[in-house]
Design a protein around this motif. Structure first.
Motif, mmCIF file in Angstrom:
data_model
loop_
_atom_site.group_PDB
_atom_site.id
_atom_site.type_symbol
_atom_site.label_atom_id
_atom_site.label_comp_id
_atom_site.label_asym_id
_atom_site.label_seq_id
_atom_site.Cartn_x
_atom_site.Cartn_y
_atom_site.Cartn_z
ATOM 1 N N ARG A 147 0.853 -1.185 0.000
ATOM 2 C CA ARG A 147 0.000 0.000 0.000
ATOM 3 C C ARG A 147 0.892 1.240 0.000
ATOM 4 N N ALA A 148 0.331 2.350 -0.475
ATOM 5 C CA ALA A 148 1.084 3.600 -0.508
ATOM 6 C C ALA A 148 0.121 4.756 -0.296
ATOM 7 N N PHE A 149 0.641 5.834 0.254
ATOM 8 C CA PHE A 149 -0.156 7.050 0.380
ATOM 9 C C PHE A 149 0.781 8.245 0.390
ATOM 10 N N GLY A 150 0.185 9.422 0.189
ATOM 11 C CA GLY A 150 0.962 10.655 0.148
ATOM 12 C C GLY A 150 0.052 11.853 -0.016
ATOM 13 N N THR A 151 0.635 12.967 -0.422
ATOM 14 C CA THR A 151 -0.109 14.208 -0.628
ATOM 15 C C THR A 151 0.259 14.806 -1.977
ATOM 16 N N TYR A 152 -0.571 15.732 -2.442
ATOM 17 C CA TYR A 152 -0.275 16.446 -3.679
ATOM 18 C C TYR A 152 -0.910 17.830 -3.610
ATOM 19 N N SER A 153 -0.450 18.730 -4.468
ATOM 20 C CA SER A 153 -0.995 20.087 -4.530
ATOM 21 C C SER A 153 -1.286 20.430 -5.988
ATOM 22 N N ILE A 154 -2.359 21.199 -6.203
ATOM 23 C CA ILE A 154 -2.794 21.572 -7.556
ATOM 24 C C ILE A 154 -3.215 23.032 -7.559
ATOM 25 N N ARG A 155 -3.415 23.544 -8.755
ATOM 26 C CA ARG A 155 -4.047 24.850 -8.934
ATOM 27 C C ARG A 155 -4.709 24.882 -10.306
ATOM 28 N N ILE A 156 -5.614 25.824 -10.466
ATOM 29 C CA ILE A 156 -6.313 25.972 -11.749
ATOM 30 C C ILE A 156 -5.368 26.661 -12.734
ATOM 31 N N LYS A 157 -5.146 26.026 -13.857
ATOM 32 C CA LYS A 157 -4.254 26.580 -14.873
ATOM 33 C C LYS A 157 -5.036 27.213 -16.014
ATOM 34 N N GLU A 158 -6.103 26.556 -16.464
ATOM 35 C CA GLU A 158 -6.931 27.063 -17.558
ATOM 36 C C GLU A 158 -8.377 27.164 -17.065
ATOM 37 N N PRO A 159 -8.814 28.361 -16.597
ATOM 38 C CA PRO A 159 -10.174 28.488 -16.060
ATOM 39 C C PRO A 159 -11.267 28.085 -17.054
ATOM 40 N N LEU A 160 -11.124 28.448 -18.315
ATOM 41 C CA LEU A 160 -12.168 28.130 -19.292
ATOM 42 C C LEU A 160 -12.287 26.617 -19.488
ATOM 43 N N THR A 161 -11.139 25.916 -19.542
ATOM 44 C CA THR A 161 -11.176 24.458 -19.661
ATOM 45 C C THR A 161 -11.794 23.839 -18.413
ATOM 46 N N PHE A 162 -11.443 24.376 -17.254
ATOM 47 C CA PHE A 162 -11.949 23.832 -15.996
ATOM 48 C C PHE A 162 -13.459 23.997 -15.884
ATOM 49 N N ILE A 163 -13.990 25.147 -16.305
ATOM 50 C CA ILE A 163 -15.439 25.340 -16.184
ATOM 51 C C ILE A 163 -16.198 24.494 -17.203
ATOM 52 N N ARG A 164 -15.590 24.269 -18.375
ATOM 53 C CA ARG A 164 -16.263 23.441 -19.379
ATOM 54 C C ARG A 164 -16.233 21.959 -19.005
ATOM 55 N N GLU A 165 -15.083 21.497 -18.525
ATOM 56 C CA GLU A 165 -14.902 20.071 -18.302
ATOM 57 C C GLU A 165 -15.376 19.593 -16.930
ATOM 58 N N ILE A 166 -15.300 20.440 -15.925
ATOM 59 C CA ILE A 166 -15.548 19.989 -14.554
ATOM 60 C C ILE A 166 -16.688 20.740 -13.883
ATOM 61 N N VAL A 167 -16.645 22.045 -13.844
ATOM 62 C CA VAL A 167 -17.578 22.815 -13.026
ATOM 63 C C VAL A 167 -18.979 22.795 -13.578
ATOM 64 N N GLY A 168 -19.105 23.065 -14.879
ATOM 65 C CA GLY A 168 -20.442 23.133 -15.479
ATOM 66 C C GLY A 168 -21.201 24.339 -14.971
ATOM 67 N N THR A 169 -22.406 24.139 -14.460
ATOM 68 C CA THR A 169 -23.247 25.241 -13.988
ATOM 69 C C THR A 169 -23.296 25.306 -12.467
ATOM 70 N N GLY A 170 -22.392 24.607 -11.785
ATOM 71 C CA GLY A 170 -22.391 24.617 -10.328
ATOM 72 C C GLY A 170 -22.090 25.999 -9.773
ATOM 73 N N ALA A 171 -22.757 26.345 -8.683
ATOM 74 C CA ALA A 171 -22.583 27.664 -8.083
ATOM 75 C C ALA A 171 -21.422 27.710 -7.106
ATOM 76 N N HIS A 172 -21.029 26.584 -6.579
ATOM 77 C CA HIS A 172 -19.986 26.550 -5.560
ATOM 78 C C HIS A 172 -19.238 25.226 -5.704
ATOM 79 N N PHE A 173 -18.040 25.284 -6.255
ATOM 80 C CA PHE A 173 -17.294 24.057 -6.526
ATOM 81 C C PHE A 173 -16.081 24.012 -5.610
ATOM 82 N N GLN A 174 -15.923 22.872 -4.888
ATOM 83 C CA GLN A 174 -14.823 22.700 -3.957
ATOM 84 C C GLN A 174 -13.926 21.546 -4.388
#
Length: 368
Positions: free
Chosen positions: A127-154
């Protein structure tokens, strides 16, 4: 929303978002009927990006700064709209704020053990575990592919999918690497960097950037770890015979310090010593790969002899000692002799190499 919200929306002309959470990635600014007054002030803070969406289409994009929503700051929306009521009329649009900061301490780990083959230990599960960090790089791609019409995305809305990607790539990389299990801890940094490179294109497809991925621990099943601990303990002990003698001496010291208990536990202690002795001999024989045998010949002598004198086995004797015993009569013609090479105990006069020694010894006197 009620009538008060509508009236309040007509007078409020400031659009902004202050994030009071640590995991919100996208926030949609709420306005009654999505009506935004022409000339409203839009505040985009550092680590934020704002996007105007009109009738389901991305209209304009805003970096950090203060903007007045008018023709010169809404070139795309101005082109899309005909503005039949003039520029002073409200327009319907949605404002999405994107949190562009780094999201840290996101967890990843294997739900089920990963099977692999190790050169030293054979098939293993880990088994393995760890941590990672991310940030939004392309807001337009992120809203099209993931967020959609959601009002509050976490982050919780996408962390499961990202974790699955990481675990899948980890299993492939660790299986193909061929790194021995005992050397994995020395390669955590290299594994982390390689996994980061492998998953970056897949994160980019979501409009995200993986900044850092850490492998914190790789562990084996508890029963395998217990077996390895025993093997390590044996390596530390070293000479099992010396360790057994040490344990016996410790037990004897403890018994001497407790005379009342020694009498009651003497039998058990004796049995323990016997078992320890047997284990020591067994391990010694196993390590040498040989079965128990008679004592080897003494140095400088090709053959050693054993003799049955007065009903007791004595020896080993070298040939000169044996000749002296023959001359003194301690060993006679009928004395049973054995040495390596004889199938069984044999009378001395029938042992070929001893026949000459009895030629100089007179036979027994005849009975009167």
């Amino acid at each position: 929303m009620g009538i008060l919200d509508k009236l309040f929306g007509e007078f409020v002309d400031v659009i902004e978002w202050t994030d009071d959470s640590s995991d919100t990635m996208v926030y949609r600014f709420e306005r009654y009927g999505n009506e935004i007054k022409y000339g409203a002030m839009l505040t985009v803070r550092e680590s934020q990006t704002a996007v105007l969406v009109s009738e389901g289409r991305v209209a304009d994009f805003y970096e950090p700064g203060l903007y007045q929503l008018e023709t010169r700051n809404m070139p795309i929306l101005t082109t899309l709209e005909s503005w039949p009521h003039g520029f002073s009329s409200p327009f319907k649009a949605e404002v999405y704020f994107f949190n562009m900061r780094r999201f840290t301490d996101l967890k990843w780990g294997t739900k089920n053990p990963v099977m692999l083959r190790d050169k030293e230990f054979g098939p293993l599960r880990l088994r393995a575990f760890g941590t990672y960090s991310i940030r939004i790089k392309e807001p337009l791609t992120f809203i099209r592919e993931i967020v959609g019409t959601g009002a509050h995305f976490q982050t919780a809305g996408i962390s499961d999918q990202l974790r699955n990607l990481i675990v899948s790539r980890f299993a492939s990389i660790i299986g193909e690497s061929g790194i021995p299990i005992l050397d994995l801890a020395a390669n955590y940094d290299e594994l982390s960097e390689y996994i980061t490179q492998m998953i970056s294109p897949e994160f980019a497809a979501y409009g995200l950037e993986v900044l850092q991925l850490l492998v914190e621990n790789i562990s084996l099943p508890p029963e395998v770890e217990a077996a390895m601990d025993k093997r390590t303990s044996m390596g530390i002990i070293g000479d099992l015979s010396r360790y057994t003698h040490y344990q016996a001496a410790e037990a004897m010291t403890a018994a001497a310090q407790n005379p009342s208990g020694a009498a009651n536990e003497g039998i058990g202690m004796g049995m323990g010593f016997a078992v320890a002795s047997q284990m020591s001999r067994a391990f010694t024989q196993q390590s040498s790969g040989q079965a128990p045998a008679t004592p080897p010949p003494l140095p400088g002598s090709a053959v050693v002899y054993y003799a049955a004198i007065n009903g007791h086995q004595q020896g080993p004797f070298e040939r000169p000692v044996l000749d002296q015993k023959i001359s003194s009569g301690e060993i006679n013609r009928s004395t049973l002799i054995w040495h390596a090479g004889l199938a069984e105990w044999t009378p001395a006069e029938q042992v070929p190499e001893l026949a000459g020694a009895f030629a100089q010894v007179p036979p027994p006197l005849p009975k009167s």
